[in-house]
Design a protein around this motif. Structure first.
Motif, PDB file in Angstrom:
ATOM      1  N   LEU A 175      35.251  74.409  25.232  1.00 50.24           N
ATOM      2  CA  LEU A 175      35.662  73.976  23.899  1.00 50.24           C
ATOM      3  C   LEU A 175      34.452  73.763  22.993  1.00 50.24           C
ATOM      4  O   LEU A 175      34.479  74.116  21.801  1.00 50.24           O
TER       5      LEU A 175
ATOM      6  N   GLY B  28      36.025  68.192  23.316  1.00 47.07           N
ATOM      7  CA  GLY B  28      37.025  67.884  24.326  1.00 47.07           C
ATOM      8  C   GLY B  28      36.825  66.484  24.877  1.00 47.07           C
ATOM      9  O   GLY B  28      35.689  66.043  25.090  1.00 47.07           O
TER      10      GLY B  28
ATOM     11  N   VAL C 224      42.029  66.625  22.480  1.00 48.04           N
ATOM     12  CA  VAL C 224      41.250  66.789  21.251  1.00 48.04           C
ATOM     13  C   VAL C 224      41.843  65.902  20.171  1.00 48.04           C
ATOM     14  O   VAL C 224      42.969  65.406  20.293  1.00 48.04           O
TER      15      VAL C 224
ATOM     16  N   LEU D 115      44.186  76.059  20.562  1.00 44.74           N
ATOM     17  CA  LEU D 115      43.022  76.314  19.713  1.00 44.74           C
ATOM     18  C   LEU D 115      43.402  76.797  18.319  1.00 44.74           C
ATOM     19  O   LEU D 115      42.835  76.360  17.319  1.00 44.74           O
TER      20      LEU D 115
END
Length: 222
Positions: free
Chosen positions: A108, A115, A126, A196
């Protein structure tokens, strides 16, 4: 570690293959890392409670021997199965989980995303409102709501048999999150999930899988 990109594969045959590999391996068997993407599937951990399956509908539910509660696998998610001899690595389960989470955090970070771990709740989280922030949240932490301001982006569920690991972890890359609303993810009512693309990071499956594999290999190589 031998990395195998399986791509799009059904969940149940992959589970059976992991079981067979783990049962047949010996002290000289090289470790492997399998990377794949599954059709929509709910998987239930060995101690999973049926009340966490709210409305599975047409998505199959597969009981497994891994730890944890119910989770969801589906398109746009990188699922990674490290098949690792922990005795050869010289580590125990707690350290293994820490290394898996570290690999996710590092992956990440490569996308500019911070993260986070939550004590007692394996996986990586997150801050959707500020995914790149490194500073601790302002004000006191609410012990009654450890997930306040957080969303889960990666789940863990492992099984150790004769010191060897199977099952693994899943990183949400670009997913339809609706199925997570049909369960209490990982047994937590109302836990928000994300991927994401939902926090402004756009990448493709092969790139995300390759980056995660690189970090897992680094964490799990003697």
């Amino acid at each position: 570690m031998i990395v195998k990109t399986l791509g799009w594969v059904d969940y149940l045959p992959t589970l059976e293959a992991m079981r067979a590999f783990t049962a047949a391996r010996d002290a000289d068997t090289p470790d492997e890392l399998w990377l794949c993407e599954h059709p929509p599937t709910f998987t239930q951990g060995i101690a999973g409670k049926p009340e966490h399956l709210l409305l599975p509908g047409d998505i199959p539910v597969v009981p497994t021997e891994r730890g944890g509660q119910v989770t969801y696998h589906g398109p746009g998610q990188v699922t990674a199965y490290p098949l690792v001899d922990l005795r050869r690595l010289g580590i125990y389960v707690k350290e293994y989980v820490f290394r898996l989470e570290t690999a996710l955090i590092q992956t990440l970070d490569g996308y500019g995303v911070t993260g986070l771990r939550v004590a007692g709740a394996p996986g990586i989280y997150v801050r959707p409102a500020d995914p790149g922030a490194h500073a601790a949240p302002a004000g006191p932490t609410d012990p009654a709501n450890a997930f306040k301001g957080l969303a889960k982006i990666a789940a863990l569920g492992i099984k150790i048999n004769r010191h060897c690991s199977f099952h693994g972890l899943a990183l949400n890359v670009a997913m339809d999150l609706e199925p997570f609303g049909r369960i209490n993810p990982c047994g937590y009512e109302g836990l928000e999930t994300t991927s994401l693309d939902k926090i402004g990071v756009f990448t493709d499956w092969p790139t995300a899988a390759s980056r995660l594999a690189e970090r897992l290999s680094a964490q799990l190589t003697p």
